[in-house]
Enzyme design. Structure first.
Site, mmCIF file in Angstrom:
data_model
loop_
_atom_site.group_PDB
_atom_site.id
_atom_site.type_symbol
_atom_site.label_atom_id
_atom_site.label_comp_id
_atom_site.label_asym_id
_atom_site.label_seq_id
_atom_site.Cartn_x
_atom_site.Cartn_y
_atom_site.Cartn_z
ATOM 1 N N GLY A 159 -2.868 3.844 21.373
ATOM 2 C CA GLY A 159 -3.253 2.984 20.259
ATOM 3 C C GLY A 159 -2.569 3.298 18.949
ATOM 4 N N LYS A 160 -1.377 3.874 18.997
ATOM 5 C CA LYS A 160 -0.646 4.206 17.772
ATOM 6 C C LYS A 160 -0.373 2.964 16.935
ATOM 7 C CE LYS A 160 2.828 5.975 19.939
ATOM 8 N NZ LYS A 160 2.327 5.783 21.307
#
Length: 605
Positions: A39-40
């Protein structure tokens, strides 16, 4: 513009009263890094948007060659800052490797001036045509943002590529600064010596900015997952060795089951809690933030704004009754292993976005082929090298290794020195060795190792677990560049007898490309974009694998049930023509780690 330690921090108050620490105390430079799929992009984009909404001037930068920011924000990305409609103060820039390389080549050629002959220009243009120059050009863009090019922004938020590629990027300021110090000859991929001093100053400024805790924060993003946490710990240690000590840990997608009788939901929660309980001490000591699993996909400004707000999990609330629906016609990995085994030998390349489960699928298929009596070599091109952790021990009959960049670089240097040293005097040998210690030698060495592995598939099965999409595309670029070079060299004198790695990848009887994805918008779109890139290179994917399907596992948890609607849509996208063949791996209540669990994925019930 913030200059001091007090002024460089933005304290965000309401309405973001429960904002994570990486947002509430944002430094000028924020790097979001971690294993693929954690989920960067979602967290970095939501952070940049929140800072802009708070009245700051923000530049969001993607260093991922396979970025999906365009889909997330609904805009077209380019190599120049682009304003985001609906978000005053926020601009987005994608460091596009091809565009950066062409711009870099033009600058180098312009430095040579009008006195340069056509032959000299052609020589330099050829020197600057490889994958090494592409990496340098991308890094040059990155370094310029850290060393003064983006002074008009209060914050620069970096959405980075998955860990292995990012560590390479962040290590380059130190590597190139060391290489250029006292160097009066340069390196071919940097161009003529006239531009070296400018480059050296820029690289040193980038290194200083990265190492300054007042200016730079690294946010290590993880999921409550053992593999992601282990990679975050390794990354933390490597970044400390590079001098990047101002780190935070962000735990994304934290899930709590609301239906205690739902075995799948409870297993997801329990695995997450166990992974967090076993977190290494080095990570536990870092400042921590957590973001709960949301019922919505983080696509569009409303969803991104909701992601980091306390209580935002009610956006797109549970309005539908949980319905148990199994995907129709979905075959498992056992069927795919049967198909592959029937070919007798060949190269099986498992590709996809970071975090979709490429390593799991590659290891399972390799074990499945061994089960079916085949000779198999399992390897990986991923610098982060997850194979060992996934296999968790030896598997009888399976040869396992990896393309280790450091090992391959030394092997390449030794080979070149052994071939050329007998014809050089001592001073010339020293100069050659100095040139080979350039950081760009690694890219060449990795390509040569990749080529060796590709050729092995003539007589056995080679299963290759590739690096996440962006890094793999750079390797494909190197493969294409080598192919074009060979065709030019042998044109008119036996080119028909030349077989390059690219030609083997284009041969559907020799190579089977397996695209792995998750049943979510971004991974499916990323797989589709990768498929388009491969097709442009004359490479046709063989099959898609849809991994971690909660729909196939079955659940009645309200939050998960809402997410299943999105999963159905992605399955429909694939069935509508994206995938020629598709196979499904359900979400598993026991992690697929170790030979026994992996073997279950490729065995018939």
């Amino acid at each position: 513009m913030p200059t001091g330690s007090e002024e460089s921090l933005l304290i965000i108050e309401t309405p973001l009263s429960e904002a994570p620490g990486f947002l509430a105390r944002a430094t000028r430079h924020l790097f979001f890094t971690g294993k693929g799929g954690v989920g960067k992009t979602s967290l970095s984009t939501a952070t940049a948007l929140a800072l802009a909404d708070a009245g700051r001037r923000v530049l969001l930068v993607s260093t991922d060659a396979a970025s999906n920011l365009d889909e997330m924000l609904g805009i077209t990305l380019c190599n120049l800052p682009t304003p985001v409609p609906g978000a005053p103060g926020l601009e987005v820039l994608n460091i596009d490797p091809d565009a950066a390389a062409e711009s870099y080549r033009q600058r180098v050629l312009a430095q040579m001036g009008e006195v340069a002959t056509d032959v000299e220009l052609a020589t330099v243009r050829e020197q600057l045509s490889g994958a090494c120059t592409t990496e340098i050009a991308s890094f040059d863009e990155f370094a310029s943002l850290l060393s003064g090019r983006a002074e008009r922004y209060d914050h620069i938020v970096f959405d980075t590529a998955p860990t292995g590629h990012t560590l390479r990027l962040l290590s380059l300021p130190k590597a190139w600064s060391g290489f250029l110090e006292g160097n009066d000859r340069g390196a071919s991929c940097l161009g003529p010596h006239s531009g070296l001093k400018l480059q050296e100053q820029r690289f040193r400024a980038a290194l200083a900015a990265l190492s300054d805790p007042v200016l730079t924060t690294v946010v290590l993003v993880t999921r409550p997952d053992r593999g992601a946490i282990a990679e975050a710990a390794r990354t933390s240690e490597e970044l400390r060795l590079l001098g990047l000590n101002n780190q935070r840990l962000a735990i994304n997608g934290l899930f709590h089951a609301s239906e205690r009788g739902d075995a799948v939901a409870c297993a997801i929660e329990a695995l997450g809690q166990q992974a967090l309980a076993e977190m290494p001490t080095s990570l536990r000591e870092l400042p921590q933030d957590s973001v709960p699993l949301r019922a919505f996909d983080t696509v569009g400004l409303p969803a991104l704004r909701a992601l980091l707000r306390g209580g935002a999990g009610d956006m797109a609330t549970v309005t539908s009754r949980p319905v148990m629906v199994q995907p129709e016609g979905g075959q498992g990995l056992a069927a795919l292993a049967d198909e592959l085994a029937a070919t007798g030998h060949g190269l099986i390349m498992v590709m996809g976005k970071g975090g979709v489960g490429k390593t799991t699928v590659a290891a399972a298929l390799a074990i499945g082929l061994v089960q079916r009596g085949k000779t198999v070599h399992l390897s990986t091109t991923d610098p982060a090298a997850h194979l060992a952790g996934t296999l968790d021990g030896e598997v009888p009959g399976l040869r396992v290794d990896r393309i280790d960049p450091k090992v391959e670089t030394q092997r390449y240097i030794d080979k070149i020195m052994a071939a050329k040293s007998p014809h050089l005097n001592e001073q010339e040998q020293a100069l050659l060795l100095e040139d080979l210690r350039s950081p760009c030698t690694e890219e060449v060495a990795v390509f040569h190792a990749f080529s060796r592995i590709v050729s092995e598939a003539r007589s056995a099965f080679v299963v290759l677990d590739t690096a996440p999409t962006g890094h793999s595309l750079l390797l494909m670029d190197a493969t294409g560049a080598y192919h074009r070079q060979m065709m030019r060299e042998f044109e008119g004198s036996g080119a028909a007898r030349v077989v390059t790695p690219l030609m083997r990848l284009q041969d559907g009887a020799y190579t089977k490309i397996i695209l792995v994805t998750l049943p979510e918008v971004t991974p499916v779109s990323q797989a589709a974009a990768l498929q388009d890139d491969l097709r442009r290179a004359g490479i046709e994917p063989y099959a898609w694998v849809l991994n971690k399907s909660v729909l196939a596992a079955g659940t009645q948890d309200p939050l998960l049930a809402v997410r299943l609607d999105g999963e159905r849509k992605q399955m429909a996208r694939m069935a509508a023509g994206l995938a020629r063949r598709s196979f499904i791996v359900p979400w598993l209540t026991r992690p697929p780690i170790g030979g026994t669990e992996l073997a279950r994925l490729v065995s018939w019930p």
